[in-house]
Write a protein that holds these residues in place. Sequence first.
Motif, short mmCIF file in Angstrom:
data_model
loop_
_atom_site.label_atom_id
_atom_site.label_comp_id
_atom_site.label_asym_id
_atom_site.label_seq_id
_atom_site.Cartn_x
_atom_site.Cartn_y
_atom_site.Cartn_z
N UNK A 85 0.85 -1.19 0.00
CA UNK A 85 0.00 0.00 0.00
C UNK A 85 0.88 1.24 0.00
N UNK A 86 0.50 2.22 -0.79
CA UNK A 86 1.35 3.41 -0.95
C UNK A 86 0.83 4.54 -0.06
N UNK A 87 1.71 5.37 0.39
CA UNK A 87 1.28 6.56 1.13
C UNK A 87 0.86 7.60 0.10
N UNK A 106 -2.45 -0.42 -4.20
CA UNK A 106 -3.86 -0.18 -3.92
C UNK A 106 -4.15 1.31 -4.04
N UNK A 107 -4.26 1.78 -5.25
CA UNK A 107 -4.59 3.19 -5.47
C UNK A 107 -5.96 3.26 -6.14
N UNK A 108 -6.75 4.26 -5.80
CA UNK A 108 -8.08 4.33 -6.42
C UNK A 108 -7.98 4.55 -7.93
N UNK A 149 -9.40 6.56 -9.87
CA UNK A 149 -9.30 7.96 -10.34
C UNK A 149 -7.84 8.39 -10.45
N UNK A 195 -7.97 13.16 -7.73
CA UNK A 195 -8.91 13.07 -6.61
C UNK A 195 -8.47 13.95 -5.44
N UNK A 241 -7.69 14.44 -1.96
CA UNK A 241 -7.38 13.58 -0.81
C UNK A 241 -7.81 14.19 0.52
N UNK A 272 -5.64 -5.56 -1.12
CA UNK A 272 -5.39 -4.31 -1.87
C UNK A 272 -6.68 -3.77 -2.46
N UNK A 306 -8.55 -0.26 -1.75
CA UNK A 306 -8.77 0.71 -2.83
C UNK A 306 -10.24 1.10 -2.94
N UNK A 355 -11.01 3.51 -0.12
CA UNK A 355 -10.42 4.82 -0.39
C UNK A 355 -11.25 5.56 -1.44
N UNK A 356 -11.67 4.84 -2.44
CA UNK A 356 -12.46 5.45 -3.52
C UNK A 356 -13.82 5.91 -2.98
N UNK A 372 -15.14 9.80 -3.06
CA UNK A 372 -16.36 10.15 -3.81
C UNK A 372 -17.60 10.26 -2.93
N UNK A 431 -3.28 3.34 4.43
CA UNK A 431 -2.55 4.09 3.42
C UNK A 431 -1.42 4.96 3.97
#
Lengths: 335, 255
Positions: A2-4, A60-62, A64, B161, B163, B190, B194, B197-198, B202, B250
């Motif tokens: 997972x990335x910061x 794990x990045x969204x 968007x 996006x 944050x 993961x 994700x 987070x999404x 949103x 994250x």
Amino acid sequence: MIIDLERFTATEKPFWDELERLLKRVEDDPACRLGVDGAARFHYLYQRASAGLARLDGLAAPLEFRRYLESLVARAYGEIHSSRDNAYRFKPRVWLMDTFPQTFRRFIRQFQLAVLITIVGAVFGAAVLMVAPEEKGMLLPFDHLHGSPTERVAREEQEAGKRLAGHKATFSSSLMTHNTQVSIACMATGMTWGVGTIILLFYNGVILGAVVLDYLAAGQGIFLAGWLLPHGVIEIPAILIAGQAGLVLATALIGKGSGLPLVARMRKVWADLTTLIGGVALMLIWAGLVEAFFSQYHEPVLPYSVKIAFGLVELCLLVLFLGRSGRGGKVAGRG
Amino acid sequence: MAEQTTTLQIRTPEGIRFSLLLAGPTSRLLALLVDFSCITVATTTISTVLRLFALISQDIFMALTILSGFVISIGYGIGCEWYWQGQTVGKRLLQLRVVDEQGLKLQFSQVVIRNLLRIVDSLPALYLVGGIASLTSRKCQRLGDLAAGTIVVRTPRVSLPDLEQLGTEKFNSLAAYPHLVARLRQKVSREEGAIALRALIRREELDPAARLELFRELATLFRSQVAFPAEAVDGVSDERYVRNVVELLFEKRGR
């Protein structure tokens, strides 16, 4: 892993914003030049954004985030790896005097095939008219060709070119647009593996053969030559060159023996097709002007000998142009 | 029939992969209708202006009207797509763009060929050939696109996006239990991270009922994976719980 994301974004966003600004600049003004330093910076920003995108792979990045970076990288990739210089270096004289005739000669076999198909169509049209004269109306789509050639000659010689008085420009523009549309169709239908192109060339030949036989049989060969030659010696080759372009397209589509994938085969002929159809359009503009303002005048206003001589001179010049122009020098830029 | 794809993957010489979203036949048809309207308006307007020539000669007026109509109908697509780099008025409105199928910018000859081949795509009427071709080809290409090596892609305006929606500056009651946080990171996949987070990014776009439902489901999922002590979760709403989890997932380790 997972990335910061917050830290990653805070570090990279200024570079992404700068890339976005540069992209907008070059997209808004296609002729814009960044200079050596500007181009180097642009390339650095592209690579940095690409590296950012690569970092997101497997993280794990969204969605968007990925979309945003993909959009930036895709736009920058298009700018960096493409070249649109040809259009800005376009030289009309070089294109006309070198590129067009060279392209014509490079695909001479397709032109010869187009001529052969038209001749076969002409023989067929003449044969049908000879065997079944009552089918003339079906063979010839133009009303003014349905009647007796002798009557038409007598009528037009009596009118002394007044028939089109006040309508010559309209007639000329109609001819140009109609013939150009036919030519585009002749080229575009090459995409049907050449079947459409062959049908159009054959049909043109049928009309031509039927008209020629009809007038020769009526003893109006001189009128026919005087009427047809001034514009026909340009118009008919123009349609044949459009057919040549259609057959070039079909050859690339079929790709027999080339060993290249379809996209690569097509990529090789784009510029040639554009050149050929551009040349055809120019030829048809000339033919339209001649047909409306010259071909419609007959004796006694204009002696047939003058009209025939004019047509023959045009034909010689066209043959010389297509056969000799651009020879000896280096091959001009294609397209 | 080739299996259709909605995205086209491009691999750059640098080894980076990105995808282009292919436009479907419906959006392309709508763009085409807009373009037809533009051509009609332009032809009518120019014809009205050219009517001035009728004062001099009706013949010249008619000739110029025929020629301008022809040039506009043929040149509209070529001119717009070349000047706007793959876009016409219709494509701009529908956020579409024509690009080379390798993701490169269009060459002039590509623009000319894809537009001239419309004549085949529009056969026998109402773009039937082009429609069938784009419905059956893998990259939604009509014949003109196949010949010119082009594709039509969707170019929705994409922005980064926000944050700040995460609200990570607030107190996180779960952070006081590092051994449970470590287990949470181990258990949550993961994809789940994700999605959460999404959802947070949103959340303002969601209907209130859908928002409650979504965060209830996510919170239930995370609670089932790791159970935090009651004092850490009492009085914490589902959305706040998900936000705390996402922050822990994250953030950089040791922050």
